[in-house]
Write an enzyme that holds these catalytic residues in place. Structure first.
Site, PDB file in Angstrom:
ATOM      1  CD  GLU A 432      -3.152  -0.987   2.102  1.00 18.57           C
ATOM      2  OE1 GLU A 432      -3.005  -0.235   3.076  1.00 18.57           O
ATOM      3  OE2 GLU A 432      -4.156  -1.699   1.940  1.00 18.57           O
TER       4      GLU A 432
HETATM    5  C1  BMA Z   1      -4.666  -3.113   4.961  1.00 16.85           C
HETATM    6  C2  BMA Z   1      -3.388  -3.773   5.395  1.00 16.85           C
HETATM    7  C3  BMA Z   1      -2.952  -3.400   6.750  1.00 16.85           C
HETATM    8  C4  BMA Z   1      -4.087  -3.123   7.668  1.00 16.85           C
HETATM    9  C5  BMA Z   1      -5.400  -3.524   7.091  1.00 16.85           C
HETATM   10  C6  BMA Z   1      -6.561  -3.176   7.948  1.00 16.85           C
HETATM   11  O1  BMA Z   1      -4.540  -2.024   4.245  1.00 16.85           O
HETATM   12  O2  BMA Z   1      -2.432  -3.667   4.432  1.00 16.85           O
HETATM   13  O3  BMA Z   1      -2.053  -2.357   6.719  1.00 16.85           O
HETATM   14  O4  BMA Z   1      -3.865  -3.741   8.853  1.00 16.85           O
HETATM   15  O5  BMA Z   1      -5.569  -2.900   5.898  1.00 16.85           O
HETATM   16  O6  BMA Z   1      -6.715  -1.796   8.092  1.00 16.85           O
END
Ligand code: BMA
Length: 855
Positions: A432
């Site tokens: 991300e």
């Molecule tokens: C996503 C993951 C984590 C996070 C999850 C829940 O974006 O990549 O970084 O824990 O969401 O928010």
């Protein structure tokens, strides 16, 4: 001869300068090795258990203190006589300064790098002393941040962006702040004359499935004149006819073997074939025939492609995995580190986790970028496909020279360590980080050519230059810039390209889960919904404090790290369920809600796997399969490996054969002017999926029930499920539901049960479709349900049957936990279900369900 001796005994540790952990100069013996400080302090009862209550906050000083580990080991005359002697550190967490017999031999600054230090000159016969002093990674990180600047991120402390250490240690939206410190991987004494620094086995499996194997050997010295013998063996230990003795020239050698299709057994992910393992055995000898070093490398052979090609009937490109020419719908999970304290993980725990994954019919796992490059054992036993991130997550990472140097070394070492595992089918640059960059407007997608290091998104240099070139140089695994990543020049939220993190359920626009079909992407590598863990897990962290046993308590709040979690859980509950709010009920309702949400995603997205050229969605990986501590999170299995009901609901959707349904209301106005004249018809759609490679003849049986009368209607038809895809089976008016002409006409509570039966009457798949939202349903009185939950005579299973449809059954038993084979069960009359219950030991089962009188 090259010999590696692991130093596992007689380790001691101390808090440098003394403090709350140890007195000044007090050295405590460690209880295991490798190890880290919290684990040892806990064993020595110097800190309270950080997994209980609010104790996480009682131990924060540990991560801001300095610690030292020391070891004394004996050296033999033979070892002393070796030409070279190195100390090899597989992993030090994180900033360490190492002294050997009083001489400084090493400084480290990355948890992800293995270090080697030559020590021959300081080696003594008899006792030798190794001291490793660790400085606080948190304080070091803050210093680095002061020197290089504060950068943007989601989750944790921003100083983490400067520190090559498992990022979840800094706290995440499912994990506590626990900054581990210490020697987290083995340390060994290596004596050698010459040794094999690299054995690189590559296999090129052509489309016709013939295999070309090349083995490249590299020695620690550019010596010439020796011999390398290279042997390929099958799992049964039989030698595959192969070239064997090659001359070593200038410290390297290459062997090549080629095989016709069928000569070697290919590796398939679970569900598609076997996972045969081969070994390459290498022996290096000098010109006199003395053996210098030997190495055994496990390998497997498979052809893997990430297929990104146009679809016949939709925009964009596929994003799918093909193994040995078979296109695979990837139904799986995201994986986070299985413990805040990694050194407590055992091979057995890894095995149990991966067994749960396979038993849950999953065939892919994504090792997420905020954790660690997993231990070898994880990949060794992994029979499913692995999506491997590089360890960067949710951040605007820097790319200054000293940082970059660490990243290069980390990437090279880990690619080399992981490349032979057949399960790894993709490397992704980070988790991300492009999304974070988009959110703060620092990415210029029109720029594909600059160096990026001087831009506000310097890490594009890492993801678009450094990592792809390292991956390309050292292995044949596909590289993808990030997860999610669409395509050069395109935002990461594009649903027609690349992979997608679909967080508009829960985060983002907080869509109803019923919209998963319109939220689909080509490959959904993250999506999720929270649910409470088993009540025993809640009671564990409450540690007997009854006054905290309610959903909004301070302790329960500390055991859910997701911002806005109460609002979000409640949003999805209140929109869909008439629910109770006592602790046990909250566990129940959030679990049913999570199961509904996640199962419908897999159901709707698997429907989108429509055959060649129509692979509209090729994967669904739930966020997340596991937890690193006892907590409430998106996990479908909790820290203690207790599956939540969602795990079973997903597993049903990933069976070889499934049946799915949607019910949608269609409102048609009589004319363009009137708002009062309209008809509402209810359309039922039914489809089936087939995960095998051959078509399947079956019978579709659809039975409709009215919750409030004895009316039923049934139809059935012979159908053929196309191989490796979904097949549409029915579309028409919902039986029993009259066309409505007023909004005040309450629809009948029609429950549709669909089953796929094979010729012998075996149920291949079943699914019930209920009117939604569930909160509007007036459930029958419990006495009218005819609900029976009967423990079998051997005490290890229960039979469920009912005279009325029942939704969302979750089973439990008083006392000790039971291993159920299914949960979040929907039941209809005439279709009893048997649930295995290992450990029930003849007890009565208790059942919660919607309309069980608690709300
Ligand atoms: C996503 C993951 C984590 C996070 C999850 C829940 O974006 O990549 O970084 O824990 O969401 O928010």
């Amino acid at each position: 001869m090259s010999i590696t001796r692991s130093l596992t005994q007689d380790w001691f540790f101390t808090q440098v300068g003394g403090g709350r952990g140890t007195k000044n100069g007090e050295w405590l013996a460690v209880s295991q090795f490798p190890t880290t400080v919290h684990v040892e302090l806990l064993k020595a009862e110097r800190i309270p258990d950080p997994f209980l209550g609010l104790n996480e906050w009682e131990v924060q000083w540990v991560g801001e203190s300095d610690w030292a580990f020391k070891n004394t080991f004996e050296v033999s005359a033979k070892e002393l006589a070796a030409i070279n002697v190195d100390l090899v550190f597989d992993g030090l967490d994180t900033f360490a300064s190492v002294e050997f017999n009083g001489h400084k031999i090493l400084d480290t600054n990355s948890q992800f790098i293995a270090y080697r230090a030559p020590v021959k000159q300081y080696l003594k016969l008899g006792a030798n002393e190794l001291v490793i002093s660790f400085s606080s990674a948190f304080l070091k990180g803050r210093e680095l941040e002061q020197a290089h600047g504060k950068l943007h991120l989601w989750n944790g402390d921003s100083s983490r962006l400067h520190v090559r250490k498992a990022q979840y240690n800094y706290g995440w939206d499912w994990g506590p702040v626990l900054m581990t410190i210490g020697p987290w991987k083995p340390i060994a004494l290596h004596t050698y004359n010459v040794y094999l620094t690299d054995v690189d086995v590559r296999s090129d499996v052509s489309e016709a499935l013939d295999v070309l194997v090349t083995v490249d050997l590299t020695l620690s010295e550019k010596a010439t004149g020796g011999l390398a013998s290279v042997t390929l063996k099958s799992a049964q230990d039989s030698v595959i006819p192969s070239e064997s003795n090659i001359e070593v020239g200038s410290g390297s050698a290459r062997a090549e073997f080629s095989f016709l299709p069928g000569a070697l057994e290919l590796w398939y992910p679970v569900g598609f074939g076997k996972q045969p393992l081969y070994t390459v055995e290498v022996t290096i000898s000098d010109s006199e025939g003395n053996v210098l070093d030997t190495k055994t490398q496990r390998v497997s052979f498979r052809r893997v492609r990430v297929v990104q090609e146009p679809l016949v009937d939709q925009e964009g490109l596929t994003f799918l995995f093909e193994v040995n020419n078979i296109r695979i719908f990837c139904g799986g999970s995201n994986w986070i580190p299985a413990d805040s304290f990694l050194t407590t993980l055992t091979p057995e725990r890894y095995r149990a986790w991966l067994r749960l994954l396979v038993d849950g019919n999953q065939n892919m796992v994504r090792v997420w970028g905020g954790g660690i490059y997993e231990y070898d054992v994880f990949y060794d036993i992994c029979d499913v496909l692995v999506w491997q991130d590089f360890m960067f997550g949710c951040g605007q990472y820097p790319a200054y020279d000293s940082f970059l140097k660490l990243v290069e070394l980390e990437a090279e070492q880990n690619v080399k360590r992981l490349r032979h595992h057949p399960s790894i089918v993709i490397f992704a640059g980070n988790n991300e980080d492009y999304q974070l960059a988009e959110s703060i407007n620092i990415v210029d997608y029109s720029d594909e050519t600059s160096d990026f290091r001087k831009t506000k998104f310097p890490a594009r240099y890492i993801y678009e230059r450094t990592l792809p070139s390292i991956v390309q140089k050292f292995c044949d695994i596909h590289y993808h810039r990030s997860s999610p990543y669409s395509a050069p020049g395109t935002v990461t939220t594009d649903k027609t390209l690349g992979d997608l993190h679909q967080w508009n359920v829960w985060h983002g626009s907080q869509e109803p889960w019923h919209n998963w079909d319109i939220l689909a992407g080509r490959f959904v590598s993250e999506f999720g919904m929270e649910g409470y863990p088993n009540i025993r897990t809640v009671d564990y962290w409450l540690a007997g404090d009854k006054s905290e046993r309610y959903p909004q308590s301070r302790v329960n709040n500390n055991h859910n790290k997701a911002s806005g979690f109460e609002r979000r859980l409640e949003l999805y509950l209140v929109e869909n369920f008439k629910h109770a709010f006592d602790m046990d009920s909250y566990v129940y309702y959030t679990q049913v809600m999570q199961a509904e949400t996640l199962a419908s995603a897999y159901r709707l997205w698997r429907r989108n796997w429509r055959g060649k050229g129509r692979e509209h969605t090729a994967g669904a990986l739930v966020w997340q399969i596991n937890d690193c501590w006892p907590t409430t999170s998106w996990a479908i299995i909790d820290y203690f490996m207790r599956p939540k009901p969602a795990y079973f609901a997903i597993s049903r959707e990933l069976r070889q054969y499934t049946v799915g349904m949607t019910r949608k209301e269609k409102k048609i106005f009589a004319n363009d002017l009137s708002a009062a004249q309209f008809t509402i018809t209810t359309v039922l759609e039914v489809w089936g999926t087939n995960g095998t490679l051959s078509e399947k003849k079956a019978k579709l049986e659809v039975t409709c029930f009215d919750l409030h009368s004895s009316w039923t209607e049934r139809f059935s038809k012979d159908i053929v499920l196309a191989p490796n895809s979904s097949t549409e089976l029915y579309s028409g008016d919902l039986p029993g539901q009259p066309v409505r002409t007023k909004q005040s006409e309450v629809p009948r509570a029609i429950i549709v049960s669909a089953r796929l039966l094979d010729a012998s009457g075996t149920v291949l798949g079943r699914h019930s479709n209920w009117p939604e939202p569930f909160k509007f349903i007036k459930f029958p009185a419990i006495k009218d349900l005819g609900f029976s939950v009967k423990t079998s005579s051997d005490g290890e299973s229960v039979e469920l049957s009912a005279q009325k449809p029942i939704k969302g059954i979750i089973l439990d038993a008083e006392g000790e936990d039971v291993e159920w084979s299914d949960q979040a069960i929907d039941l209809v009359p005439g279709d009893p279900q048997i649930v295995k219950a290992v450990g029930l030991k003849g007890r009565d089962a208790m059942a919660r369900f919607l309309g069980d009188g608690t709300a």
